[in-house]
Design a protein around this motif. Structure first.
Motif, mmCIF file in Angstrom:
data_model
loop_
_atom_site.group_PDB
_atom_site.id
_atom_site.type_symbol
_atom_site.label_atom_id
_atom_site.label_comp_id
_atom_site.label_asym_id
_atom_site.label_seq_id
_atom_site.Cartn_x
_atom_site.Cartn_y
_atom_site.Cartn_z
ATOM 1 N N PHE A 95 36.446 71.069 77.729
ATOM 2 C CA PHE A 95 37.516 70.587 78.597
ATOM 3 C C PHE A 95 37.301 69.114 78.934
ATOM 4 C CE2 PHE A 95 39.193 70.288 83.113
ATOM 5 C CZ PHE A 95 40.508 70.109 82.719
ATOM 6 N N ILE A 96 38.161 68.265 78.374
ATOM 7 C CA ILE A 96 38.163 66.843 78.678
ATOM 8 C C ILE A 96 39.567 66.496 79.157
ATOM 9 C CG2 ILE A 96 37.864 64.515 77.757
ATOM 10 C CD1 ILE A 96 35.887 65.658 75.751
ATOM 11 N N LYS A 97 39.674 66.085 80.404
ATOM 12 C CA LYS A 97 40.978 65.929 81.045
ATOM 13 C C LYS A 97 41.897 64.971 80.297
ATOM 14 C CE LYS A 97 38.975 66.842 85.603
ATOM 15 N NZ LYS A 97 38.679 66.293 86.942
ATOM 16 N N GLY A 98 41.320 63.935 79.714
ATOM 17 C CA GLY A 98 42.134 62.940 79.036
ATOM 18 C C GLY A 98 42.727 63.403 77.725
ATOM 19 N N ARG A 99 42.408 64.637 77.315
ATOM 20 C CA ARG A 99 42.940 65.149 76.049
ATOM 21 C C ARG A 99 43.899 66.322 76.239
ATOM 22 N NH1 ARG A 99 37.459 65.786 72.393
ATOM 23 N NH2 ARG A 99 36.627 63.684 72.694
ATOM 24 N N GLU A 100 43.777 67.028 77.361
ATOM 25 C CA GLU A 100 44.512 68.279 77.510
ATOM 26 C C GLU A 100 45.758 68.106 78.371
ATOM 27 O OE1 GLU A 100 43.622 70.630 75.663
ATOM 28 O OE2 GLU A 100 41.642 69.882 75.118
ATOM 29 N N LEU A 101 46.742 68.951 78.108
ATOM 30 C CA LEU A 101 47.993 68.965 78.858
ATOM 31 C C LEU A 101 48.247 70.379 79.369
ATOM 32 C CD1 LEU A 101 50.051 66.793 76.385
ATOM 33 C CD2 LEU A 101 49.622 66.175 78.766
ATOM 34 N N TYR A 102 48.415 70.501 80.672
ATOM 35 C CA TYR A 102 48.698 71.818 81.233
ATOM 36 C C TYR A 102 50.106 72.257 80.844
ATOM 37 C CZ TYR A 102 49.582 75.561 84.532
ATOM 38 O OH TYR A 102 49.897 76.776 85.077
ATOM 39 N N GLY A 103 50.221 73.505 80.395
ATOM 40 C CA GLY A 103 51.512 74.073 80.037
ATOM 41 C C GLY A 103 51.905 73.894 78.592
ATOM 42 N N LEU A 104 51.101 73.189 77.802
ATOM 43 C CA LEU A 104 51.475 72.971 76.403
ATOM 44 C C LEU A 104 51.458 74.279 75.624
ATOM 45 C CD1 LEU A 104 52.226 70.960 74.208
ATOM 46 C CD2 LEU A 104 49.788 70.581 73.793
ATOM 47 N N TYR A 105 50.464 75.120 75.883
ATOM 48 C CA TYR A 105 50.399 76.412 75.191
ATOM 49 C C TYR A 105 51.581 77.292 75.581
ATOM 50 C CZ TYR A 105 48.901 81.178 74.181
ATOM 51 O OH TYR A 105 48.869 82.481 73.754
ATOM 52 N N GLU A 106 51.864 77.378 76.886
ATOM 53 C CA GLU A 106 52.946 78.234 77.349
ATOM 54 C C GLU A 106 54.315 77.710 76.934
ATOM 55 O OE1 GLU A 106 49.374 78.832 79.873
ATOM 56 O OE2 GLU A 106 50.479 77.072 79.168
ATOM 57 N N GLY A 107 54.451 76.400 76.750
ATOM 58 C CA GLY A 107 55.762 75.818 76.508
ATOM 59 C C GLY A 107 56.076 75.473 75.073
ATOM 60 N N ARG A 108 55.241 75.918 74.128
ATOM 61 C CA ARG A 108 55.442 75.460 72.752
ATOM 62 C C ARG A 108 56.790 75.902 72.181
ATOM 63 N NH1 ARG A 108 52.479 79.767 73.341
ATOM 64 N NH2 ARG A 108 52.460 81.444 71.809
ATOM 65 N N ALA A 155 59.573 76.542 73.964
ATOM 66 C CA ALA A 155 60.612 75.787 74.666
ATOM 67 C C ALA A 155 60.684 74.353 74.161
ATOM 68 C CB ALA A 155 60.346 75.805 76.171
ATOM 69 N N LEU A 156 59.562 73.791 73.769
ATOM 70 C CA LEU A 156 59.576 72.437 73.199
ATOM 71 C C LEU A 156 60.448 72.386 71.960
ATOM 72 C CD1 LEU A 156 55.837 71.366 73.568
ATOM 73 C CD2 LEU A 156 57.800 70.339 74.688
ATOM 74 N N ARG A 157 60.361 73.435 71.146
ATOM 75 C CA ARG A 157 61.200 73.465 69.945
ATOM 76 C C ARG A 157 62.659 73.688 70.309
ATOM 77 N NH1 ARG A 157 56.610 76.170 68.191
ATOM 78 N NH2 ARG A 157 57.424 78.166 68.891
ATOM 79 N N GLN A 192 60.426 78.005 85.780
ATOM 80 C CA GLN A 192 61.209 78.990 86.515
ATOM 81 C C GLN A 192 62.701 78.663 86.473
ATOM 82 O OE1 GLN A 192 60.078 81.888 88.695
ATOM 83 N NE2 GLN A 192 62.171 82.158 88.007
ATOM 84 N N TRP A 193 63.033 77.381 86.435
ATOM 85 C CA TRP A 193 64.424 76.940 86.433
ATOM 86 C C TRP A 193 64.959 76.687 85.031
ATOM 87 C CZ3 TRP A 193 67.854 76.289 90.542
ATOM 88 C CH2 TRP A 193 67.339 76.549 91.801
ATOM 89 N N GLY A 194 64.239 77.110 84.018
ATOM 90 C CA GLY A 194 64.749 76.993 82.655
ATOM 91 C C GLY A 194 64.234 75.823 81.860
ATOM 92 N N PHE A 195 63.295 75.059 82.434
ATOM 93 C CA PHE A 195 62.714 73.916 81.722
ATOM 94 C C PHE A 195 61.268 74.258 81.345
ATOM 95 C CE2 PHE A 195 66.159 72.177 84.210
ATOM 96 C CZ PHE A 195 66.773 71.273 83.339
ATOM 97 N N GLY A 196 61.138 75.190 80.411
ATOM 98 C CA GLY A 196 59.810 75.591 79.960
ATOM 99 C C GLY A 196 59.134 74.558 79.090
ATOM 100 N N ASN A 197 59.824 73.441 78.831
ATOM 101 C CA ASN A 197 59.283 72.381 77.978
ATOM 102 C C ASN A 197 58.528 71.338 78.777
ATOM 103 O OD1 ASN A 197 61.876 71.882 79.077
ATOM 104 N ND2 ASN A 197 62.162 70.123 77.744
ATOM 105 N N ALA A 198 58.131 71.655 80.012
ATOM 106 C CA ALA A 198 57.391 70.715 80.846
ATOM 107 C C ALA A 198 55.888 70.900 80.672
ATOM 108 C CB ALA A 198 57.769 70.893 82.316
#
Length: 724
Positions: free
Chosen positions: A242-255, A257-259, A278-284
């Motif tokens: 875990f290195i904070k400067g490399r990881e993004l919270y929610g990237l796994y859950e939102g993959r 929605a990103l597409r 919760q409001w429909g923006f799972g791409n955050a």
């Protein structure tokens, strides 16, 4: 041999669209790119490049692979030459071919430590998730923030009780050094006269947000207080995983929605991500208490070409926007869109969307400031445009920013706008820009001359190719194309499953306990650990599975990465055991099934390729003789270097089944294989669906895949036993 870690690092730094785009004219097709296949003649495109998978695939002739595989196919070169060519494009020196045994052992130990740490954190996450169910105060807090049980399950939210040693009930060995190294437990040095120092849980009385890497492994946590308290958010310390400067919270859950949305929203907090979902923006997604870095930008652009940074409108938000701007400039190609959303100073995304709703937030996104305008506003923030001194200052501050853009139309257009703002000729701006770039190249060349590094040409390609950092996070971007099972729905706070972990283990070929690990990694032209299993018994390379066009999308040119195996038997274990017990079944399987099995992740794909060769060399063997070869109790005269290569797999399959089952049949074996075939069909169908309009052959293939998928699902359901 080129170290596997270098090849993985090289692929992680490479944007396959840039590599293929040097030789093939590509056009955007949904989240992918398409073009005319360079390997066979066609008038309409069947050739698809997938940035999220970092692979190419032709639905006309069937070629597929990663960036190294493309260079091998296109240039007709060998694996090593293709690696060197790609490394030169990225400005990376290729290390010595021979790796010292002690270095190889060190790398192995590092990998084992990383797996141990993620396993410990996954266990803690599961415990805290169970605690949330039985803590009405924590549940009511989340409900008060507008969250449902479905969203909480999707993000695997939990609760750490107000207990100094709460994890002692989870880990019997509370003094395990892994608990301290993972950041779950804090340990103090013993005071004089004491045998051991105090130990206590780092997280107490907090809502827990598991941080997962793109493969789904828990690598850290964020904890938020329920009431007033400091600090409001407490994060895991940095660890080997875990290195904070490399990881993004929610990237796994939102993959997914990103597409679907086509863009990413970058926020500053955990709750922002969950509330937007919760409001429909799972791409955050959210940075983890740090400014946006080049590693963050590189990772984001593996999943989408559009990024919206959302910041508060106050001075702190403006400073954060400035750091995000500078981090993303090297990735601002002509086909990517970067914009900046500044909310009112009294709001963050969570509070804004709860007060004004999803439509208002969507409108804000549409009005976000584009990068071209933001970079000039950032450069001219303290410049007086009414004075010559102020305009000169603008040029001095803007030119270094402009120089970080990849060469292209966008850079030139912003240069023209800069000339208008500075009231000077465009030629003057371009001259200054050229001088700045020349000085930067000379400086880089000087560093390389003294450090023995790569040529400075790699500096420019880093921006286009997606490599700007000397670090790599192990992410191949090999993300499945379906949304994980989010648990329960509505306001039901009883969790089912693992709270966001993918379900469907019956159809995953036995990989569900560590989801998506090892996908897309076939031997191809690469050889690791002395195993020479890259070709069939007839000397030709293994082909992709003919039932789909390829069950693994990186089969050409990819390293094999050994993954930790589940603790329980998997379908692949059972398939391997049946074939060990009845080697005559191998000859009775269709060739397409041979290809599918040999295309599985290590160690199974390696084993099936080895089995194919060993049966050709020595004929049919009984289970005892095959197990002796696998364990190394008997030597393989044709390939002595492979003796004992499958000790672990032999031990694994025999611990589940003690003696051969004479009741096994080829039909029962095929029943075990069909779920793996279904996964392969789905993967190919996903790639076609995501790529928009393609050639008639590709469209016909899409319809065929739909039919095959439905037929396969029906056949599996008919043959699955009914419990109860």
């Amino acid at each position: 041999m080129i170290p596997p870690s270098f090849i993985q690092d090289l692929l992680a730094r490479t944007d396959i669209a840039d590599v293929v785009g040097k030789f093939v004219t590509l056009k955007k097709a949904g989240i992918n790119y398409k073009g005319l296949c360079p390997f066979h003649g066609e008038k309409s495109p069947s050739f698809v490049v997938s940035p999220s998978r970092q692979t190419y695939h032709c639905f006309g002739c069937g070629v597929h692979g990663n960036a190294i595989g493309f260079l091998m196919e296109f240039g007709g070169t060998g694996f090593v030459d293709a690696v060197k060519d790609l490394a030169q494009m990225q400005g990376m020196p290729v290390p010595d071919d021979n790796v010292r045994p002690e270095e190889r052992e060190r790398q192995k130990q590092i990998k084992e430590k990383q797996v141990s740490l993620t396993d410990v954190m996954a266990k803690a996450a599961h415990h805290w998730k169970q605690q949330l169910k039985s803590t009405p105060r924590a549940v009511n807090y989340l409900k008060g923030r507008g969250l449902t049980g479905e969203i909480a399950a999707r993000f695997a939210l939990g609760y750490a009780p107000d207990n100094w040693r709460g994890l002692a009930s989870v880990f019997p060995k509370y003094d395990d050094p892994l608990l301290v190294e993972s950041g779950l437990v804090i340990a103090h040095d013993p005071d004089p006269g004491e045998s051991e120092g105090k130990r206590y849980d780092r997280f107490r009385d907090r809502i827990m947000f598991p941080i997962r890497n793109p493969q789904g492994d828990v690598i850290g946590f964020g904890g938020r207080v329920l009431d007033k308290g400091e600090p409001k958010y407490l994060n895991s310390p940095e660890t080997p995983v875990f290195i904070k400067g490399r990881e993004l919270y929610g990237l796994y859950e939102g993959r997914a929605a990103l597409r679907n949305k086509g863009y990413a929203i970058v926020t500053e907090g955990y709750m922002d991500v969950v509330a937007l979902a919760q409001w429909g923006f799972g791409n955050a997604v959210a940075t983890l208490g740090t400014a946006c870095t080049a590693d963050h930008a590189q990772k984001l652009f593996r999943f989408t070409d559009q990024v919206v940074f959302s910041f508060d409108g106050d001075a702190a938000g403006r400073r954060a926007a400035g750091r995000a701007l500078e981090a993303t400039l090297p990735y601002a190609t002509d086909t990517r869109r970067i914009s900046f959303l500044f909310l009112p100073a009294e709001h963050d995304p969570d509070s804004y969307i709860r007060e004004f709703g999803a439509e208002a937030f969507e409108q804000c996104i549409k009005q976000a400031v584009p990068l071209s305008r933001q970079v000039l506003e950032h450069a001219g923030a303290d410049c007086d445009m009414d004075s010559a001194e102020g305009r000169a200052r603008l040029l001095v501050q803007a030119i270094p920013l402009l120089a970080q853009f990849p060469e292209g139309a966008l850079q030139g257009l912003i240069a023209d706008e800069l000339a208008q703002m500075a009231r000077t000729a465009p030629e003057e701006v371009r001259r200054r820009l050229a001088e700045h770039l020349q000085k930067a190249q000379q400086k880089a060349a000087g560093r390389d001359r003294y450090s023995g590094g790569a040529a400075s040409g790699g500096q420019r390609s880093a921006g286009a190719g997606g490599a700007s950092s000397g670090n790599w996070d192990g992410d191949f971007g090999d993300i499945p194309a379906f949304e994980p099972d989010g648990g329960t729905g509505g306001d039901d706070w009883t969790y089912s499953g693992d709270g966001g972990e993918p379900s469907g283990g019956d159809e995953s070929g036995g990989q569900s306990s560590r989801p998506y690990q090892g996908r897309g990694q076939q031997q191809g032209g690469y050889q690791q650990g002395g195993f020479h299993g890259g070709t069939r018994r007839d000397g030709k390379p293994w082909k992709p599975w003919k039932g789909g066009s390829g069950s693994r999308w990186q089969s050409r040119g990819s390293p094999v990465e050994q993954r930790p195996l589940p603790q329980a038997a998997t379908p692949l274990d059972r398939i391997a055991w049946v074939l060990v017990s009845h080697s005559e079944f191998w000859e009775q399987l269709p060739s397409a099934t041979h290809d599918l099995l040999c295309d599985q992740p290590a160690p199974y794909g390696e084993f099936f390729r080895w089995l194919d060769r060993i049966l050709l060399d020595q004929g049919l063997l009984n289970a005892d003789d095959l197990l002796k070869l696998m364990r190394g109790d008997a030597a393989d005269p044709e390939h002595p270097e492979e003796t004992g290569h499958f000790q672990t797999l032999a031990r694994r399959v025999t611990q589940f089944v003690d003696v051969p089952d004479n009741k096994d049949t080829v039909e029962e074996l095929m029943n075990l294989i069909r779920p793996i075939e279904l996964v392969a069909l789905r993967e190919e169908l996903d790639l076609l669906t995501q790529s928009g309009e393609l050639s008639e052959a590709a469209e016909a293939r899409k319809m065929e895949l739909v039919r095959l998928t439905l037929a396969m699902k029906l056949e599996i359901s008919r043959r699955r036993p009914i419990s109860g």
